[in-house]
Design a protein around this motif. Structure first.
Motif, PDB file in Angstrom:
ATOM      1  N   LEU A  73       0.663  -1.393  -0.001  1.00 21.89           N
ATOM      2  CA  LEU A  73       0.148  -0.087   0.296  1.00 21.89           C
ATOM      3  C   LEU A  73       0.824   1.153   0.073  1.00 21.89           C
ATOM      4  O   LEU A  73       0.345   2.296  -0.604  1.00 21.89           O
ATOM      5  CB  LEU A  73      -0.964   0.098   1.177  1.00 21.89           C
ATOM      6  CG  LEU A  73      -2.094  -0.702   1.167  1.00 21.89           C
ATOM      7  CD1 LEU A  73      -2.768  -0.775   2.530  1.00 21.89           C
ATOM      8  CD2 LEU A  73      -3.088  -0.408  -0.144  1.00 21.89           C
ATOM      9  N   GLY A  74       1.908   1.358   0.459  1.00 21.11           N
ATOM     10  CA  GLY A  74       2.812   2.467   0.943  1.00 21.11           C
ATOM     11  C   GLY A  74       3.117   2.990  -0.635  1.00 21.11           C
ATOM     12  O   GLY A  74       3.478   4.129  -0.653  1.00 21.11           O
ATOM     13  N   ALA A  75       3.354   2.031  -1.422  1.00 21.76           N
ATOM     14  CA  ALA A  75       4.064   2.699  -2.771  1.00 21.76           C
ATOM     15  C   ALA A  75       2.952   3.362  -3.644  1.00 21.76           C
ATOM     16  O   ALA A  75       3.416   3.950  -4.640  1.00 21.76           O
ATOM     17  CB  ALA A  75       4.728   1.362  -3.284  1.00 21.76           C
ATOM     18  N   LEU A  76       1.517   3.038  -3.543  1.00 25.13           N
ATOM     19  CA  LEU A  76       0.543   3.517  -4.361  1.00 25.13           C
ATOM     20  C   LEU A  76       0.242   5.208  -3.897  1.00 25.13           C
ATOM     21  O   LEU A  76      -0.751   5.575  -3.458  1.00 25.13           O
ATOM     22  CB  LEU A  76      -0.637   2.685  -4.049  1.00 25.13           C
ATOM     23  CG  LEU A  76      -0.392   1.107  -4.139  1.00 25.13           C
ATOM     24  CD1 LEU A  76      -1.817   0.293  -4.067  1.00 25.13           C
ATOM     25  CD2 LEU A  76      -0.004   1.130  -5.625  1.00 25.13           C
ATOM     26  N   VAL A  77       1.453   5.919  -4.106  1.00 23.29           N
ATOM     27  CA  VAL A  77       1.219   7.273  -3.699  1.00 23.29           C
ATOM     28  C   VAL A  77       0.234   8.172  -4.603  1.00 23.29           C
ATOM     29  O   VAL A  77      -0.213   9.075  -4.107  1.00 23.29           O
ATOM     30  CB  VAL A  77       2.677   8.004  -3.961  1.00 23.29           C
ATOM     31  CG1 VAL A  77       3.511   7.623  -3.043  1.00 23.29           C
ATOM     32  CG2 VAL A  77       3.036   7.940  -5.239  1.00 23.29           C
ATOM     33  N   ASN A  78      -0.124   7.390  -5.746  1.00 22.61           N
ATOM     34  CA  ASN A  78      -1.151   8.246  -6.694  1.00 22.61           C
ATOM     35  C   ASN A  78      -2.623   7.633  -6.398  1.00 22.61           C
ATOM     36  O   ASN A  78      -3.403   8.140  -7.349  1.00 22.61           O
ATOM     37  CB  ASN A  78      -0.803   8.193  -8.267  1.00 22.61           C
ATOM     38  CG  ASN A  78       0.692   9.017  -8.493  1.00 22.61           C
ATOM     39  OD1 ASN A  78       0.741  10.190  -8.114  1.00 22.61           O
ATOM     40  ND2 ASN A  78       1.629   8.455  -8.956  1.00 22.61           N
ATOM     41  N   LEU A  79      -2.948   6.771  -5.791  1.00 22.61           N
ATOM     42  CA  LEU A  79      -4.013   6.094  -5.585  1.00 22.61           C
ATOM     43  C   LEU A  79      -5.445   7.142  -4.940  1.00 22.61           C
ATOM     44  O   LEU A  79      -5.168   7.792  -4.058  1.00 22.61           O
ATOM     45  CB  LEU A  79      -3.945   5.111  -4.462  1.00 22.61           C
ATOM     46  CG  LEU A  79      -5.263   3.992  -4.595  1.00 22.61           C
ATOM     47  CD1 LEU A  79      -5.154   3.223  -5.826  1.00 22.61           C
ATOM     48  CD2 LEU A  79      -4.855   2.980  -3.248  1.00 22.61           C
ATOM     49  N   PRO A 128      -3.552  -2.364   9.677  1.00 19.58           N
ATOM     50  CA  PRO A 128      -2.384  -2.283  10.457  1.00 19.58           C
ATOM     51  C   PRO A 128      -2.299  -0.701  10.726  1.00 19.58           C
ATOM     52  O   PRO A 128      -2.738   0.160   9.758  1.00 19.58           O
ATOM     53  CB  PRO A 128      -1.598  -2.716   9.655  1.00 19.58           C
ATOM     54  CG  PRO A 128      -2.097  -2.975   8.282  1.00 19.58           C
ATOM     55  CD  PRO A 128      -3.458  -3.061   8.534  1.00 19.58           C
ATOM     56  N   GLU A 129      -1.434  -0.360  11.668  1.00 23.31           N
ATOM     57  CA  GLU A 129      -0.980   1.026  11.955  1.00 23.31           C
ATOM     58  C   GLU A 129      -0.450   1.574  10.692  1.00 23.31           C
ATOM     59  O   GLU A 129       0.587   0.960  10.086  1.00 23.31           O
ATOM     60  CB  GLU A 129      -0.194   1.228  13.192  1.00 23.31           C
ATOM     61  CG  GLU A 129      -0.736   0.741  14.447  1.00 23.31           C
ATOM     62  CD  GLU A 129      -1.809   1.782  14.773  1.00 23.31           C
ATOM     63  OE1 GLU A 129      -1.669   3.132  14.528  1.00 23.31           O
ATOM     64  OE2 GLU A 129      -2.687   1.689  15.631  1.00 23.31           O
ATOM     65  N   ARG A 130      -0.594   2.799  10.573  1.00 21.96           N
ATOM     66  CA  ARG A 130      -0.095   3.768   9.252  1.00 21.96           C
ATOM     67  C   ARG A 130      -0.325   3.222   7.844  1.00 21.96           C
ATOM     68  O   ARG A 130       0.373   3.486   7.032  1.00 21.96           O
ATOM     69  CB  ARG A 130       1.359   3.970   9.563  1.00 21.96           C
ATOM     70  CG  ARG A 130       1.733   4.774  10.737  1.00 21.96           C
ATOM     71  CD  ARG A 130       3.192   4.744  11.162  1.00 21.96           C
ATOM     72  NE  ARG A 130       3.949   3.430  11.072  1.00 21.96           N
ATOM     73  CZ  ARG A 130       4.046   2.765  12.120  1.00 21.96           C
ATOM     74  NH1 ARG A 130       3.609   2.893  13.287  1.00 21.96           N
ATOM     75  NH2 ARG A 130       4.829   1.631  11.737  1.00 21.96           N
ATOM     76  N   ALA A 131      -1.144   2.441   7.825  1.00 20.17           N
ATOM     77  CA  ALA A 131      -1.544   1.638   6.619  1.00 20.17           C
ATOM     78  C   ALA A 131      -1.940   2.765   5.285  1.00 20.17           C
ATOM     79  O   ALA A 131      -1.624   2.605   4.306  1.00 20.17           O
ATOM     80  CB  ALA A 131      -2.664   0.746   6.554  1.00 20.17           C
ATOM     81  N   PHE A 132      -3.000   3.544   5.845  1.00 20.72           N
ATOM     82  CA  PHE A 132      -3.329   4.653   4.781  1.00 20.72           C
ATOM     83  C   PHE A 132      -2.558   6.049   5.129  1.00 20.72           C
ATOM     84  O   PHE A 132      -3.039   6.958   4.242  1.00 20.72           O
ATOM     85  CB  PHE A 132      -5.048   4.866   4.944  1.00 20.72           C
ATOM     86  CG  PHE A 132      -5.607   3.652   4.762  1.00 20.72           C
ATOM     87  CD1 PHE A 132      -5.188   2.906   3.768  1.00 20.72           C
ATOM     88  CD2 PHE A 132      -6.442   3.539   5.429  1.00 20.72           C
ATOM     89  CE1 PHE A 132      -5.939   1.756   3.655  1.00 20.72           C
ATOM     90  CE2 PHE A 132      -7.416   2.402   5.334  1.00 20.72           C
ATOM     91  CZ  PHE A 132      -7.000   1.391   4.378  1.00 20.72           C
ATOM     92  N   GLY A 150       0.316   7.056   4.002  1.00 16.23           N
ATOM     93  CA  GLY A 150       1.018   7.640   2.650  1.00 16.23           C
ATOM     94  C   GLY A 150       0.071   7.810   1.409  1.00 16.23           C
ATOM     95  O   GLY A 150       0.759   8.386   0.346  1.00 16.23           O
ATOM     96  N   LEU A 151      -1.149   7.675   1.716  1.00 12.47           N
ATOM     97  CA  LEU A 151      -2.045   7.758   0.455  1.00 12.47           C
ATOM     98  C   LEU A 151      -2.778   9.010   0.755  1.00 12.47           C
ATOM     99  O   LEU A 151      -4.035   9.356   0.918  1.00 12.47           O
ATOM    100  CB  LEU A 151      -3.111   6.474   0.533  1.00 12.47           C
ATOM    101  CG  LEU A 151      -2.515   5.240   0.705  1.00 12.47           C
ATOM    102  CD1 LEU A 151      -3.735   4.119   0.848  1.00 12.47           C
ATOM    103  CD2 LEU A 151      -1.634   5.012  -0.662  1.00 12.47           C
TER     104      LEU A 151
END
Length: 470
Positions: free
Chosen positions: A187-193, A207-211, A213-214
């Motif tokens: 999930l962390g790599a999907l910066v344009n999602l 999980p903690e901090r899952a979203f 970076g989105l």
């Protein structure tokens, strides 16, 4: 005047022959843009028709009986959109042209995606793999698709998110699978999602901090999971309350027992995780969280029935890959596609379906054969056979003429001829054109000789008299 007539006949014959020979429309298919857009759906095909032009940019062979299409589309170097949905493909096609931008493979029998299958498809922007039997995707198989925007994997048998997804993704749909945990690196790599759909899975918490970076995320669907409303769900609870209530207001708890059938966002922090509070500050915190819970409750829909909840809780079995009954969608292949289409628009499968194409032919006074949808015989089930012979199936769909009459006119005749690929008709048309040209040349030569004879000047009378006197 005669040379002009000859030129006109030659021009018409050459264009008619060019339209028939260079851009034929396969029998039973629909070709509103010959050479660009070809729709060959519901014909019971076992292989690709040979007369599909190599210059085709949009091609649909959906709803047929294709079992193996490896290297079949490799010669189509200009192909941009390809629909292979609703066939019998057991694996991801090999040898697809690198020019593809849209690939639809929904409703097949694909079980596994390897890295080599997608290696040459760097121009893909949309990949549709809905309603297959995919259990796993090899790590890094999708990483090379640097232009991929939309990836749909709804209705498969995935137990986790695919690893190493491309950062270019804006829409990801993994609903109706058996995903029980979310992988943070994936999930962390999907910066344009922007849109994420993970509803109808087996998630119990996030999980903690899952979203975190989105930052561009606009819509999330989390319903119909197995949410355990305990301390592990506090990250998701806080994240939804930070101006994201509109994203998931109907998340229902399945555990613990005293919170079953409760909406997550109507609960207080004290009810979800009592151990977060010290005895001294418990009373004030309960009052504040109860007030916020009442505010949130005004935005929440009514809860579902207890019977549906219990069935969803007991249906999750990762080992058997049957997380819950699949939600059958009633819309057709192009159900979400706008039906408006103009001849000036760029041909695309998103604007025009096979049914629309046939209706366009009727309204344009073109006698297009109506094709009966393919339906296998109830007493015979045809299995997959090899397509190496390139032969058409004997039990192909029957083409019934609609019996419409063509109005008299050169433009309508030209359209009618362009829709035919009969070699006998092509030969007859070529012979007629050559015969017409030769006949016109013969008539011109005869007229020329007649004119020359009439223009011959006879000797003058006085000249004849002088000659006699002398």
């Amino acid at each position: 005047m005669c040379p002009c007539l000859l030129y006109l006949l030659f021009f018409l014959c050459s264009h008619l022959l060019a339209g028939v020979v260079l851009y034929p429309c396969p029998k039973g298919c629909c070709c509103p843009h010959p050479g660009d857009l070809v729709l060959c759906e519901s014909l019971g095909l076992l292989t690709l028709p040979r007369s599909v032009p190599l210059s085709t940019s949009v091609l649909s062979v959906a709803r047929n009986r294709l079992c193996n299409v490896d290297n079949m589309f490799q010669p189509y170097s200009e192909l941009q959109e390809l629909s292979l949905g609703h066939n019998q493909l057991a694996r991801f096609p090999r040898g697809l042209p690198s020019s593809l931008e849209t690939l639809q493979l929904q409703e097949n029998q694909i079980t596994y995606i390897t890295a080599g299958s997608l290696r040459q498809l760097g121009n893909l922007t949309r990949l549709d793999l809905d309603d297959n039997r995919i259990r796993a995707i090899q790590p890094g198989a999708l990483l090379g698709l640097t232009r991929l925007r939309m990836l749909t994997l709804q209705g498969n048998r995935l137990s986790r998110l695919p690893a190493n997804l491309p950062s270019s993704l804006t829409h990801l749909d993994v609903s109706e699978n058996c995903i029980s945990t979310l992988d943070l690196p994936s999930l962390g790599a999907l910066v344009n999602l922007q849109v994420l759909k993970i509803n109808s899975n087996c998630l119990r918490s996030i999980p903690e901090r899952a979203f975190d970076g989105l930052s561009r995320l606009q819509s999330v669907e989390l319903t119909n999971n197995l949410w355990v409303c305990e301390c592990d769900i506090m990250y998701l609870y806080r994240w939804l309350l930070t101006d994201r209530i509109q994203m998931a207001t109907d998340m229902i708890c399945t555990a613990p027992l005293h919170l079953t059938q409760k909406l997550l966002l109507t609960l207080s922090v004290m009810a979800i995780c009592p151990k977060l509070f010290k005895p001294v500050e418990r009373m004030s915190s309960v009052n504040s969280t109860t007030t916020s819970g009442k505010v949130v409750e005004s935005h929440v829909a009514q809860t579902t029935s207890a019977s549906m909840l219990v069935s969803s809780n007991s249906a999750c079995s990762v080992s058997s890959f049957k997380c819950r009954p699949s939600l059958k969608r009633s819309e057709p292949l192009h159900g979400n596609v706008s039906r408006s289409f103009s001849w000036s628009d760029q041909p695309t499968l998103q604007r025009l379906s096979y049914e629309d194409c046939l209706s366009l032919n009727v309204t344009s006074f073109m006698p297009q054969p109506t094709q009966e949808p393919y339906s296998p015989s109830p007493d015979k089930v045809h299995g997959c056979v090899k397509n190496s012979t390139g032969q058409q199936p004997e039990a192909s769909a029957t083409v019934v003429s609609n019996g419409s009459t063509t109005p008299i006119g050169l433009q309508i005749t030209a359209r009618t001829v362009l829709q035919s690929s009969d070699p006998v008709l092509i030969a007859v048309l070529a012979v007629l054109c050559v015969f017409t040209i030769l006949l016109t040349l013969t008539v011109l030569l005869v007229l020329k000789n007649v004119l020359l004879r009439n223009l011959r000047v006879a000797p003058l009378p006085h000249v004849q008299g002088d000659a006699i006197t002398h």
